[in-house]
Motif scaffolding. Sequence first.
Motif, mmCIF file in Angstrom:
data_model
loop_
_atom_site.group_PDB
_atom_site.id
_atom_site.type_symbol
_atom_site.label_atom_id
_atom_site.label_comp_id
_atom_site.label_asym_id
_atom_site.label_seq_id
_atom_site.Cartn_x
_atom_site.Cartn_y
_atom_site.Cartn_z
ATOM 1 N N ILE A 1 0.834 -1.205 0.000
ATOM 2 C CA ILE A 1 0.000 0.000 0.000
ATOM 3 C C ILE A 1 0.871 1.258 0.000
ATOM 4 C CG2 ILE A 1 -1.610 1.347 1.412
ATOM 5 C CD1 ILE A 1 -2.859 -1.396 2.237
ATOM 6 N N LYS A 2 1.897 1.263 0.851
ATOM 7 C CA LYS A 2 2.786 2.422 0.915
ATOM 8 C C LYS A 2 3.500 2.643 -0.421
ATOM 9 C CE LYS A 2 3.358 1.427 5.812
ATOM 10 N NZ LYS A 2 4.210 0.707 6.812
ATOM 11 N N SER A 3 3.816 1.545 -1.098
ATOM 12 C CA SER A 3 4.491 1.653 -2.395
ATOM 13 C C SER A 3 3.610 2.375 -3.411
ATOM 14 C CB SER A 3 4.857 0.253 -2.894
ATOM 15 O OG SER A 3 5.509 0.317 -4.146
ATOM 16 N N SER A 4 2.304 2.062 -3.407
ATOM 17 C CA SER A 4 1.409 2.768 -4.339
ATOM 18 C C SER A 4 1.121 4.196 -3.885
ATOM 19 C CB SER A 4 0.096 2.005 -4.512
ATOM 20 O OG SER A 4 0.252 0.962 -5.460
ATOM 21 N N MET A 5 1.155 4.445 -2.576
ATOM 22 C CA MET A 5 0.923 5.809 -2.099
ATOM 23 C C MET A 5 2.023 6.766 -2.567
ATOM 24 S SD MET A 5 -0.432 5.420 1.836
ATOM 25 C CE MET A 5 -0.536 7.203 2.114
ATOM 26 N N PHE A 6 3.265 6.347 -2.452
ATOM 27 C CA PHE A 6 4.385 7.225 -2.815
ATOM 28 C C PHE A 6 4.848 7.002 -4.259
ATOM 29 C CE2 PHE A 6 6.420 8.534 1.544
ATOM 30 C CZ PHE A 6 5.218 9.117 1.895
ATOM 31 N N GLY A 7 4.591 5.813 -4.788
ATOM 32 C CA GLY A 7 5.021 5.515 -6.151
ATOM 33 C C GLY A 7 6.424 4.943 -6.197
ATOM 34 N N CYS A 8 6.745 4.281 -7.291
ATOM 35 C CA CYS A 8 8.045 3.598 -7.402
ATOM 36 C C CYS A 8 8.907 4.217 -8.491
ATOM 37 C CB CYS A 8 7.830 2.108 -7.654
ATOM 38 S SG CYS A 8 7.132 1.759 -9.269
ATOM 39 N N ALA A 9 8.559 5.421 -8.923
ATOM 40 C CA ALA A 9 9.337 6.041 -9.997
ATOM 41 C C ALA A 9 9.426 7.550 -9.796
ATOM 42 C CB ALA A 9 8.702 5.737 -11.354
ATOM 43 N N LEU A 10 10.510 8.128 -10.301
ATOM 44 C CA LEU A 10 10.705 9.586 -10.275
ATOM 45 C C LEU A 10 11.217 10.025 -11.637
ATOM 46 C CD1 LEU A 10 12.626 10.048 -6.892
ATOM 47 C CD2 LEU A 10 10.221 10.635 -7.328
ATOM 48 N N THR A 11 10.780 11.190 -12.070
ATOM 49 C CA THR A 11 11.367 11.816 -13.247
ATOM 50 C C THR A 11 11.855 13.200 -12.832
ATOM 51 O OG1 THR A 11 9.778 10.642 -14.655
ATOM 52 C CG2 THR A 11 11.018 12.429 -15.660
ATOM 53 N N ILE A 12 13.135 13.446 -13.025
ATOM 54 C CA ILE A 12 13.785 14.661 -12.526
ATOM 55 C C ILE A 12 14.470 15.376 -13.691
ATOM 56 C CG2 ILE A 12 15.556 15.547 -10.933
ATOM 57 C CD1 ILE A 12 15.128 12.937 -9.292
ATOM 58 N N PRO A 13 14.272 16.690 -13.810
ATOM 59 C CA PRO A 13 14.928 17.381 -14.930
ATOM 60 C C PRO A 13 16.446 17.403 -14.795
ATOM 61 C CG PRO A 13 13.756 18.959 -13.508
ATOM 62 C CD PRO A 13 13.413 17.590 -13.016
ATOM 63 N N ILE A 14 17.116 17.384 -15.931
ATOM 64 C CA ILE A 14 18.578 17.541 -15.994
ATOM 65 C C ILE A 14 18.864 18.882 -16.649
ATOM 66 C CG2 ILE A 14 20.756 16.597 -16.869
ATOM 67 C CD1 ILE A 14 19.259 13.930 -17.382
ATOM 68 N N THR A 15 19.689 19.683 -16.025
ATOM 69 C CA THR A 15 20.104 20.966 -16.600
ATOM 70 C C THR A 15 21.620 21.091 -16.470
ATOM 71 O OG1 THR A 15 18.002 21.974 -15.900
ATOM 72 C CG2 THR A 15 19.772 23.473 -16.526
ATOM 73 N N ASP A 16 22.280 21.310 -17.591
ATOM 74 C CA ASP A 16 23.734 21.487 -17.592
ATOM 75 C C ASP A 16 24.452 20.353 -16.858
ATOM 76 O OD1 ASP A 16 23.416 23.827 -19.031
ATOM 77 O OD2 ASP A 16 23.303 25.074 -17.236
ATOM 78 N N GLY A 17 24.033 19.132 -17.130
ATOM 79 C CA GLY A 17 24.754 17.967 -16.629
ATOM 80 C C GLY A 17 24.465 17.582 -15.192
ATOM 81 N N ARG A 18 23.489 18.246 -14.569
ATOM 82 C CA ARG A 18 23.173 17.901 -13.180
ATOM 83 C C ARG A 18 21.669 17.784 -12.982
ATOM 84 N NH1 ARG A 18 26.587 21.605 -9.102
ATOM 85 N NH2 ARG A 18 25.492 20.167 -7.694
ATOM 86 N N LEU A 19 21.259 17.009 -11.988
ATOM 87 C CA LEU A 19 19.848 16.954 -11.631
ATOM 88 C C LEU A 19 19.424 18.344 -11.170
ATOM 89 C CD1 LEU A 19 19.549 13.553 -9.708
ATOM 90 C CD2 LEU A 19 19.105 14.028 -12.122
ATOM 91 N N ASN A 20 18.349 18.852 -11.742
ATOM 92 C CA ASN A 20 17.870 20.200 -11.434
ATOM 93 C C ASN A 20 16.769 20.119 -10.374
ATOM 94 O OD1 ASN A 20 16.816 22.766 -11.394
ATOM 95 N ND2 ASN A 20 16.792 23.014 -13.613
ATOM 96 N N MET A 21 17.205 19.971 -9.132
ATOM 97 C CA MET A 21 16.264 19.861 -8.016
ATOM 98 C C MET A 21 16.343 21.114 -7.154
ATOM 99 S SD MET A 21 16.489 15.857 -6.843
ATOM 100 C CE MET A 21 18.186 15.826 -6.269
ATOM 101 N N GLY A 22 15.324 21.304 -6.302
ATOM 102 C CA GLY A 22 15.345 22.407 -5.367
ATOM 103 C C GLY A 22 16.391 22.199 -4.290
ATOM 104 N N THR A 23 16.732 23.286 -3.612
ATOM 105 C CA THR A 23 17.784 23.277 -2.594
ATOM 106 C C THR A 23 17.580 22.179 -1.561
ATOM 107 O OG1 THR A 23 17.881 25.672 -2.833
ATOM 108 C CG2 THR A 23 18.956 24.714 -0.878
ATOM 109 N N TRP A 24 16.337 21.968 -1.144
ATOM 110 C CA TRP A 24 16.064 21.044 -0.049
ATOM 111 C C TRP A 24 15.547 19.697 -0.512
ATOM 112 C CZ3 TRP A 24 18.600 23.171 3.596
ATOM 113 C CH2 TRP A 24 18.624 24.572 3.707
ATOM 114 N N GLN A 25 15.528 19.485 -1.823
ATOM 115 C CA GLN A 25 15.020 18.210 -2.328
ATOM 116 C C GLN A 25 16.096 17.145 -2.389
ATOM 117 O OE1 GLN A 25 13.220 19.637 -6.079
ATOM 118 N NE2 GLN A 25 11.294 18.750 -5.361
#
Lengths: 138, 138, 138
Positions: B91-115
């Motif tokens: 159940i927890k697996s479906s609640m949070f999901g088992c996949a992520l898609t994250i943008p790449i910008t200039d060779g690095r994952l483009n995430m927020g400061t606290w992510q």
Amino acid sequence: DDGRHPATAPRLPHHHPQEIMHAIRSDLSEFKCGLAHLFLHHTSASLTLNENYDPDVQTDTETFLSRIVPEGPSAPWRHTIEGSDDMPAHIKSSMFGCALTIPITDGRLNMGTWQGIWLCEHRDYATPRTIVITLSGI
Amino acid sequence: DDGRHPATAPRLPHHHPQEIMHAIRSDLSEFKCGLAHLFLHHTSASLTLNENYDPDVQTDTETFLSRIVPEGPSAPWRHTIEGSDDMPAHIKSSMFGCALTIPITDGRLNMGTWQGIWLCEHRDYATPRTIVITLSGI
Amino acid sequence: DDGRHPATAPRLPHHHPQEIMHAIRSDLSEFKCGLAHLFLHHTSASLTLNENYDPDVQTDTETFLSRIVPEGPSAPWRHTIEGSDDMPAHIKSSMFGCALTIPITDGRLNMGTWQGIWLCEHRDYATPRTIVITLSGI
């Protein structure tokens, strides 16, 4: 590929809708490495990945969702015009999400042994559901 | 890139698995703009993005999940053959999901400061976990 | 396209942030078939797709989230330094997720009739929110 594939199911999570698999099998074979994106056109159903073997997992998941999202006259919802199962369905749709992205490797969906695609119908009386599938890769 | 990267962790959300970051760092550098897709091959663990600084956030998230998904003899699950922590993990697996898609910008994952990327292990005794990573872009 | 688009909203799910739609409309028109990826740079807000017509659905969703994730002095959270609404916001962010991938067909987002993009603000006092949008396709 970017086609609309109708699917129906009674209220319950269902794994591996055969229509989905059949619809994309030949298109998948053209990709050595890529991604398959499945997108449900609805706000009262959801797509998730979970156990594809024991159907009790689907029943238990429905039990969980029905317990956690109250339904019926004592529920606190304002949006009730479409029936008592409608607002709970909207909430469940956002909890599980309406889209999946699955890797493609050597012409097949690259999932774990026990992973199956579940189309979760959250309304009591399902209408046909449309899924838009987009394949990309090389 | 499309490789399998094993990872293990005790029951708890864990941020930024070092194995993941190490595995894709050099491949990421080839992309000016793109997407990184992380896909977990399992139905009793999950991937999510959340706070990467205070480890209490991970502990509190585990507290929430354990409260909301009942476990043990009084839980209503039919799927119990693999242990009392198994159905809650699905159940927890479906609640949070088992996949992520994250943008790449200039060779690095483009995430927020606290992510940070969290691998959430929902079983009591974890087995190795496989993540398929697919990078695309220009 | 891969730009940062600021958006703000009070605590509540909000559908179809106009800034998002305006920011990508002209870029979308270049794609006959593809995917739009929206990625929120934050861990106390979320992106989801849900009903775009009756605003009661947004209110009811906020009611659900506030009931399911306890808040205030009696809540069990250890991470309280940023305020009593902070840890609940982190949990809600992982429940709904901070990213969406939506198909593009003939230069437009290919969503269902009743689907709208919701930016869900889970803090009481919102700061500006950044969304990274990545479009791909042909």
